[in-house]
Write a protein that holds these residues in place. Structure first.
Motif: not given
Length: 416
Positions: A378-384
């Motif tokens: 999840i942290g590899q993508f933009e927040d949210g």
């Protein structure tokens, strides 16, 4: 097994067993609460302490890491000292951990608190299962363990809408200070009411084991091929459910659908209801179809894989679809009851505690790994961003699929 059947009286009154088991069930329910609460605490922690997804995964994973590390010593302690002393002693640490967590103002403090809570809760489930193994007949163990899991999930229920409402009105720190008091009550009830064996129970004298003999028994369990197969399933099946219900399901519903904390809690509550109904259903099926346990486990794991993949690609179409898939995963995706019942039958009576904790070790090692890797994804993508959650569900689905297929062919090879 013949040895166990001869040793267990199985004549104890049900009301007596329930009274003895109740304090352990309270401790187990608290354990379920603490491991699931992060899904509702994620947003307050992100707002108050600016915690990133990777850090949130570490905070939640600290509970499971400490819990997993304790499973080997807990197995030996249960066989040697019994459920009453083992669980009561460790639950004292839970009280300390909850207070540390409630007082923390940094990621490190939260991790330390969660780790101590995990250590303290590490014996509750296994203590309940060892009591069930000693107080019930072998053919009733799967049903009894299913009911134990279902009752404990009241703790997961409490970590959904009720927790959301309490956090909104009183704040998460106040809630956790209250939980420290409830954990203290669990310790007192354990020491007052729990009895390790029913009247007339005859068992091997585990207190006479030396440390070397206890470790030798542990190695014997680890050499058991059936225990290895069940541990492989345990690494993915229940951890996948708790990765969603216990941590990332809350942020997923908040970020993808823009739901409020109480609305998120309502959907997680629905998934929890499915989790409560699933274990006793499998327990009764196992009792009626004792030769089909292997197939039931494969069915549960592969169905869990399917629901995760559907959640990745179909779930974002609407809140109702996402909620239905969570309910389905919680209800039909858990094979934990079957795995513990099968591991109990795979070893001699004197090694039951060690066999159960070996499978539980795999479960919580899986929780630590899956929740941590999910946070990294999840942290590899933009927040949210929805894509982060989509690939998290794909990852869980692939892992479950691989576990189910491996267990299916491993079991077939054994039969051949």
């Amino acid at each position: 097994m013949t040895e166990h059947t001869k040793q267990s009286p199985h004549t104890a009154r049900t009301s007596h067993f329930i009274l003895v088991l109740a304090p352990i069930l309270l401790a187990f329910s608290l354990s379920q609460f603490f491991r699931s609460a992060q899904a509702l605490l994620a947003e307050p922690l992100r707002v108050e302490l600016a915690i990133t997804p990777e850090q949130l995964g570490l905070v939640s994973g600290s509970f499971h890491f400490a819990f997993a590390l304790m499973q080997i010593p807990v197995g030996v302690m249960l066989d040697r000292y019994g459920p009453r002393v083992t669980n009561g002693f460790l639950m004292m640490a839970t009280v300390v951990g909850v207070i540390i967590f409630a007082s923390a103002h940094s990621v490190l403090g939260l991790m330390i608190g969660q780790a101590i809570i995990g250590l303290g809760c590490s014996a509750a489930f296994m203590a309940a299962l060892v009591l069930a193994a000693r107080w019930t007949s072998p053919e009733k163990f799967a049903a009894a363990s299913g009911l134990i899991v279902s009752f404990s999930l009241l703790g997961v229920l409490a970590s959904a809408t009720p927790l959301a409402a309490l956090v909104e009105t009183h704040g998460w720190r106040t809630v956790y200070y209250g939980l420290a008091g409830l954990s203290t009550l669990a310790v007192m009830l354990d020491l007052l009411f729990v009895r390790d064996t029913p009247p007339g129970y005859q068992a091997d004298d585990q207190k006479g084991e030396t440390v070397f003999e206890a470790l030798k028994g542990m190695v014997s369990v680890w050499k058991n091929r059936q225990v290895w197969l069940l541990s492989g399933v345990a690494f993915f099946s229940y951890p996948a459910i708790l990765t969603v219900r216990g941590l990332w399901g809350g942020p997923y519903l908040h970020d993808v659908f823009g739901l409020s904390a109480v609305e998120v809690g309502n959907i997680l509550l629905l998934m929890t209801i499915g989790m409560i109904l699933g274990p006793p259903t499998y327990g009764q099926l196992s009792r009626k179809l004792p030769t089909k346990t292997h197939g039931l486990i494969v069915f549960a794991v592969l169905l869990g894989a399917a629901t995760c993949l559907l959640q990745a690609f179909v779930g974002p179409w609407g809140t109702g679809i996402a909620a239905a898939l969570m309910l389905l995963h919680g209800f039909l995706g858990s094979s934990a009851t079957l795995s513990y019942a099968a591991s109990r039958q795979a070893v001699p009576e004197r090694q039951i505690g060690r066999a159960l904790t070996t499978v539980n070790l795999a479960t919580f090692a899986g929780l630590f790994v899956l929740q941590g890797l999910a946070g990294l994804i999840i942290g590899q993508f933009e927040d949210g961003a929805p894509d982060g959650y989509r690939w998290m569900f794909v990852f869980l689905g692939i892992g479950l699929g691989a576990a189910g297929i491996s267990f299916w062919f491993g079991g077939k090879r054994k039969k051949s």
